[in-house]
Scaffold this active site. Structure first.
Site, PDB file in Angstrom:
ATOM      1  N   GLY A  46       0.848  -1.187   0.000  1.00 57.22           N
ATOM      2  CA  GLY A  46       0.000   0.000   0.000  1.00 57.22           C
ATOM      3  C   GLY A  46       0.881   1.232   0.000  1.00 57.22           C
ATOM      4  O   GLY A  46       2.072   1.149   0.338  1.00 57.22           O
ATOM      5  N   GLN A  51       3.161  10.014   1.690  1.00 60.95           N
ATOM      6  CA  GLN A  51       4.452   9.321   1.730  1.00 60.95           C
ATOM      7  C   GLN A  51       5.351   9.698   0.552  1.00 60.95           C
ATOM      8  O   GLN A  51       6.549   9.446   0.591  1.00 60.95           O
ATOM      9  CB  GLN A  51       4.251   7.792   1.733  1.00 60.95           C
ATOM     10  CG  GLN A  51       3.583   7.287   2.997  1.00 60.95           C
ATOM     11  CD  GLN A  51       3.432   5.784   2.956  1.00 60.95           C
ATOM     12  OE1 GLN A  51       2.495   5.274   2.357  1.00 60.95           O
ATOM     13  NE2 GLN A  51       4.369   5.061   3.546  1.00 60.95           N
ATOM     14  N   CYS A  94       5.884  -0.253   7.518  1.00 61.56           N
ATOM     15  CA  CYS A  94       5.555   0.966   6.788  1.00 61.56           C
ATOM     16  C   CYS A  94       6.781   1.405   6.006  1.00 61.56           C
ATOM     17  O   CYS A  94       7.890   1.430   6.553  1.00 61.56           O
ATOM     18  CB  CYS A  94       5.142   2.070   7.765  1.00 61.56           C
ATOM     19  SG  CYS A  94       4.678   3.603   6.937  1.00 61.56           S
ATOM     20  N   LEU A  95       6.591   1.754   4.743  1.00 62.99           N
ATOM     21  CA  LEU A  95       7.716   2.199   3.918  1.00 62.99           C
ATOM     22  C   LEU A  95       8.318   3.497   4.452  1.00 62.99           C
ATOM     23  O   LEU A  95       9.472   3.808   4.144  1.00 62.99           O
ATOM     24  CB  LEU A  95       7.259   2.375   2.463  1.00 62.99           C
ATOM     25  CG  LEU A  95       6.824   1.068   1.772  1.00 62.99           C
ATOM     26  CD1 LEU A  95       6.167   1.372   0.432  1.00 62.99           C
ATOM     27  CD2 LEU A  95       8.007   0.118   1.593  1.00 62.99           C
ATOM     28  N   HIS A 136      -4.467   1.500   7.551  1.00 62.70           N
ATOM     29  CA  HIS A 136      -3.100   2.027   7.648  1.00 62.70           C
ATOM     30  C   HIS A 136      -2.912   3.182   6.643  1.00 62.70           C
ATOM     31  O   HIS A 136      -2.350   4.231   6.989  1.00 62.70           O
ATOM     32  CB  HIS A 136      -2.127   0.865   7.378  1.00 62.70           C
ATOM     33  CG  HIS A 136      -0.675   1.224   7.290  1.00 62.70           C
ATOM     34  ND1 HIS A 136       0.269   0.722   8.173  1.00 62.70           N
ATOM     35  CD2 HIS A 136       0.015   2.003   6.411  1.00 62.70           C
ATOM     36  CE1 HIS A 136       1.466   1.203   7.831  1.00 62.70           C
ATOM     37  NE2 HIS A 136       1.345   1.973   6.771  1.00 62.70           N
ATOM     38  N   GLU A 137      -3.422   3.004   5.416  1.00 67.13           N
ATOM     39  CA  GLU A 137      -3.270   4.060   4.391  1.00 67.13           C
ATOM     40  C   GLU A 137      -4.118   5.288   4.737  1.00 67.13           C
ATOM     41  O   GLU A 137      -3.672   6.427   4.555  1.00 67.13           O
ATOM     42  CB  GLU A 137      -3.645   3.541   2.999  1.00 67.13           C
ATOM     43  CG  GLU A 137      -2.861   2.329   2.502  1.00 67.13           C
ATOM     44  CD  GLU A 137      -1.377   2.411   2.736  1.00 67.13           C
ATOM     45  OE1 GLU A 137      -0.827   3.527   2.812  1.00 67.13           O
ATOM     46  OE2 GLU A 137      -0.758   1.341   2.870  1.00 67.13           O
ATOM     47  N   HIS A 140      -2.482   7.477   7.171  1.00 63.00           N
ATOM     48  CA  HIS A 140      -1.479   8.376   6.579  1.00 63.00           C
ATOM     49  C   HIS A 140      -2.139   9.677   6.106  1.00 63.00           C
ATOM     50  O   HIS A 140      -1.544  10.748   6.207  1.00 63.00           O
ATOM     51  CB  HIS A 140      -0.795   7.728   5.374  1.00 63.00           C
ATOM     52  CG  HIS A 140       0.343   6.804   5.700  1.00 63.00           C
ATOM     53  ND1 HIS A 140       1.475   7.216   6.376  1.00 63.00           N
ATOM     54  CD2 HIS A 140       0.547   5.491   5.417  1.00 63.00           C
ATOM     55  CE1 HIS A 140       2.311   6.196   6.483  1.00 63.00           C
ATOM     56  NE2 HIS A 140       1.773   5.133   5.904  1.00 63.00           N
TER      57      HIS A 140
HETATM   58  O1  GNR Z   1       4.083  -2.573   2.651  1.00 59.49           O
HETATM   59  C1  GNR Z   1       3.387  -2.419   3.658  1.00 59.49           C
HETATM   60  N1  GNR Z   1       3.060  -3.498   4.401  1.00 59.49           N
HETATM   61  C2  GNR Z   1       2.090  -3.469   5.399  1.00 59.49           C
HETATM   62  C3  GNR Z   1       2.007  -4.575   6.243  1.00 59.49           C
HETATM   63  C4  GNR Z   1       1.050  -4.620   7.237  1.00 59.49           C
HETATM   64  C5  GNR Z   1       0.176  -3.559   7.388  1.00 59.49           C
HETATM   65  C6  GNR Z   1       0.270  -2.444   6.576  1.00 59.49           C
HETATM   66  C7  GNR Z   1       1.216  -2.411   5.578  1.00 59.49           C
HETATM   67  S1  GNR Z   1       1.285  -1.026   4.523  1.00 59.49           S
HETATM   68  C8  GNR Z   1       2.981  -1.048   4.074  1.00 59.49           C
HETATM   69  C9  GNR Z   1       3.280   0.000   3.025  1.00 59.49           C
HETATM   70  C10 GNR Z   1       3.045   1.373   3.606  1.00 59.49           C
HETATM   71  O2  GNR Z   1       3.817   1.956   4.314  1.00 59.49           O
HETATM   72  N2  GNR Z   1       1.889   1.923   3.348  1.00 59.49           N
HETATM   73  O3  GNR Z   1       1.578   3.111   3.879  1.00 59.49           O
HETATM   74 NI    NI Z   2       2.689   3.203   5.754  1.00 60.37          NI
END
Ligand code: GNR
Ligand code: NI
Length: 174
Positions: A46, A51, A94-95, A136-137, A140
């Site tokens: 995601g 980001q 999270c990236l 999660h997205e 952000h």
């Molecule tokens: O790549 C991602 N893996 C992930 C694993 C578990 C829960 C959420 C994520 S999202 C993350 C990529 C990211 O930072 N998205 O904002």
């Molecule tokens: Ni993230």
């Protein structure tokens, strides 16, 4: 298509609430396409516009497993309409917090409304990993990272490790 660079914490741009798009036009579609390419290259599932330094309410995801056909999702202005009372713990990464992982409790299932790639209003339901990833997205877009759901102690441990890794890279490059 263009690859965008991904911002890592700490960065004030990750803490700002993103603005809704007025409509999904060619500029938003280009952003969605570039974000998806950037996400695939970074091996993420995601990515949210903040980001890549863009303060718009745009997210992309692909939760297909290895060997499955790709399932790209491109959403603008996502709004959670319903959350299950049942929670699940997911091990999140999270990236923008590279190499940091922690268990986060969130509603197991959600329903949301969004604008799709053709500017049509749509609704979808999600549960399990997809629901976790969507939340999660959307976090952000509201200036939140997964560490904001942890205890202050766990959060500061992760942010401290990250700052230390950043300093290490800076001095190695000097
Ligand atoms: O790549 C991602 N893996 C992930 C694993 C578990 C829960 C959420 C994520 S999202 C993350 C990529 C990211 O930072 N998205 O904002
Ligand atoms: Ni993230």
């Amino acid at each position: 298509m263009a690859f965008l660079s991904i911002i890592t914490a700490p960065d004030p741009r990750l803490k700002v609430k993103a603005r809704p798009v007025t409509r999904v036009d060619d500029a938003v579609r280009t952003l969605m396409d570039d974000m998806l390419e950037t996400m695939y290259r970074a091996i993420g599932i995601g990515l949210a516009a903040p980001q890549v330094g863009v303060g718009s309410r745009v997210i992309v995801l692909d939760n297909a497993r290895e060997g499955e056909p790709p399932q790209p999702l491109k959403l603008a202005n996502p709004e959670i309409l319903w959350r299950s009372l049942e929670l699940i713990a997911g091990n999140e990464g999270c990236l923008s917090l590279p190499e940091q992982y922690a268990e986060v409790l969130r509603p197991k299932a959600i329903r949301l409304r969004y604008l799709d790639y053709d500017n049509e209003i749509r609704e979808m339901g999600a549960d399990g990993l997809l629901a976790t990833c969507l939340q999660h997205e959307i976090d952000h877009l509201d200036g939140l990272l997964f560490v904001d759901h942890l205890s202050p102690l766990k959060r500061s441990m992760i942010l401290r490790k990250l700052a230390k890794a950043k300093r290490g890279r800076a001095s190695a490059a000097a």
